[in-house]
Design an enzyme around this catalytic site. Structure first.
Site: not given
Ligand code: NAD
Length: 486
Positions: A237, A288, A386
């Site tokens: 994403t 994460c 991951e």
């Molecule tokens: P995701 O990328 O599926 O979604 C994250 C957010 O993005 C959600 O709110 C979702 O609705 C939104 N989203 C989805 N598609 C989008 C688009 N095309 N445009 C804009 N927004 C969009 O991730 P997830 O499954 O919700 O979360 C898990 C991931 O997040 C894992 O990879 C994890 O490692 C990562 N994460 C990273 C951190 C960090 O600090 N680096 C912290 C927590 C989680």
């Protein structure tokens, strides 16, 4: 009519929050609890129209919030922090019910950290500045000007902590915010709006558009009225968010996924290392930063494995609201299937699961057993991608060079954990690891003054302390010639 859900006796709005008003939607999506798969709310499903309205409200509120004196902004942020502190219990139970995280962690560490996000950036705002630089009598003076409207998009694994980690510095910098919470755990963001209003945050300064990522999220990140995009989520994403923001040349801050190595040398405190390794199953592995690749020096491999299995087998899985539970459920059926897909493919590739390797049939639902793989072929998917579930791998290394080679052998670079009793080794190894954060003989110790972010595919940019203001502010240098010459 207002759309309100009641969770454990707490009333939570499932509408949008735009310009200081609840905005219902005819279109909605279902939010269920991962604990028992019961329905929690029908949540407003926003799209282009709601995003337009929220960005317009934020732009209009920016006129005054951006020029509000820092002392006043800081006072409102501190008040938000205090109100969060007074509601830790309510926020904790709603978040646990919504995303399945352990209630005791929510109460003792996560929600207090949510409050700290506001207190910290309020204080930091008032410390911004630094010395003026003198260049042959010319004065270089730096200002941190508010940038405009910040779009904040967050994942479900720690929804309120991750949202406020971005929202608080953006508000402190004088930006206004449109937040798109995760569709799998959208409820505490809604509670934050009520708190912000009560704290005196002017209408339109914080807006929440609920919805699905590909709809509301995508509309928000491509919106030309947005000046900053702060995204936390998956690498996949993150790529599309960066591309959409790039079309408008909107600066992005990306905090993405990880596959962090956990290196344990023979000179380490073995019991401490084992306890910390088992701790990587925290939040059912939906973290994460988790050190999911255990790399252990050959000489202690057997002893480590024996002690690890003993402790891991003692983990109690179940209802995350119970005080004695160590491991709750995965967030949704879709995510459960994703995690199981990784596990089944790992087995097919030749890896052996010494514990776990499938769902917890006794509990049913989306509870997945803590899993440890050995014998995964080098370069295989389970060692390089991951999983975001309770799945660890274990590999032996011969020496420091091999440990570092194995540790750096992914496309990620979020964090690394090193356990050793040798200070010089710790310094040598830390210097060679590719990671935004290296923890030595500890894990998850966070100082909000320190930079946080990922290398390689784990992110773009750093936040924390002054790094956050670098992103949310428009940093300006005013170079003035000596007055006596003009
Ligand atoms: P995701 O990328 O599926 O979604 C994250 C957010 O993005 C959600 O709110 C979702 O609705 C939104 N989203 C989805 N598609 C989008 C688009 N095309 N445009 C804009 N927004 C969009 O991730 P997830 O499954 O919700 O979360 C898990 C991931 O997040 C894992 O990879 C994890 O490692 C990562 N994460 C990273 C951190 C960090 O600090 N680096 C912290 C927590 C989680």
């Amino acid at each position: 009519m207002a759309n309100v859900s009641t969770i454990e006796g707490i009333r939570v709005s499932a509408d949008h929050w735009i310009g200081g008003a609840r905005v219902p939607s005819a279109d909605m999506f279902l939010d269920v609890s991962p604990i028992d798969r019961e329905m929690l709310a029908m949540v407003a499903r926003g799209g282009e129209r709601e995003v337009d309205e929220a960005v317009a409200a934020a732009r209009s509120a920016f006129e005054t919030w951006g020029s509000t004196p820092p002392e006043r902004r800081a006072a409102v942020l501190h008040r938000i922090g205090e109100l969060i502190e007074s509601r830790v219990g309510e926020l904790a139970i709603v978040e646990t019910t919504d995303n399945g995280s352990l209630l005791r962690s929510m109460q003792r560490s996560v929600m207090p950290r949510v409050a700290l996000n506001f207190h910290f950036f309020a204080d930091r705002l008032l410390e911004l500045g630094g010395e003026d630089l003198d260049t042959r009598g010319h004065r270089n003076h730096v200002t941190w000007d508010p940038a405009g409207v910040a779009a904040v998009i967050t994942p479900w694994n720690a929804p309120l902590m991750l949202a406020t980690w971005r929202v608080a510095p953006a508000l402190a910098a004088g930006d206004t915010v449109v937040l798109k919470p995760p569709e799998w755990a959208p409820l505490t963001a809604s509670m934050l709006c009520d708190i912000a209003r009560e704290a005196g945050l002017p209408d339109g300064v914080l807006n929440v558009v609920q919805g699905i990522g590909e709809e509301a999220g995508a509309a928000l990140v491509r919106h030309p009225g947005v000046d900053r995009v702060a995204f936390t989520g998956s690498v996949e994403t993150g790529r599309s968010v960066a591309a959409a923001a790039g079309a408008n040349l909107t600066p992005v801050s990306l905090e993405l996924g990880g596959k962090s190595p956990f290196l344990i040398f023979a000179d380490a405190d073995l019991e401490a290392a084992v306890a910390q390794a088992v701790n990587q199953y925290d939040n059912a592995g939906q973290v994460c930063l988790a050190g999911t690749r255990l790399l252990v020096e050959r000489g202690i491999y057997d002893r480590f494995l024996e002690r690890f299995l003993e402790r891991a087998r003692a983990l109690r899985q179940g209802d995350p609201r119970r005080e004695d539970t160590d491991l709750g459920p995965l967030i949704t059926q879709e995510h459960f299937d994703r995690v199981d897909g990784f596990v089944q493919r790992a087995k097919a590739e030749g890896a052996r699961a010494l514990i776990g390797g499938g769902p917890n049939e006794e509990l049913g639902g989306w509870y997945y057993r803590p899993t440890l793989f050995v014998d995964a072929p080098p370069g295989s998917e389970i060692l390089t991608r991951e999983v975001f579930g309770p799945v660890l791998t274990l590999q032996a290394f011969e020496d420091e060079d091999e440990a570092i080679r194995m540790a750096n052998a992914t496309d990620y670079g979020l964090a690394a954990i090193v356990y050793t009793g040798d200070r010089e080794r710790a310094e040598r190894v830390s210097a060679r690891l590719v990671a935004g954060t290296v923890w030595v003989n500890c894990f998850y110790v966070r100082d909000l003054r320190a930079p946080f972010g990922g290398s390689r595919n784990s992110g773009v940019g750093r936040e924390g302390g002054t790094w956050s203001f670098d992103f949310y502010a428009d940093v300006k240098n005013v170079c003035t010639a000596p007055w006596e010459r003009s």
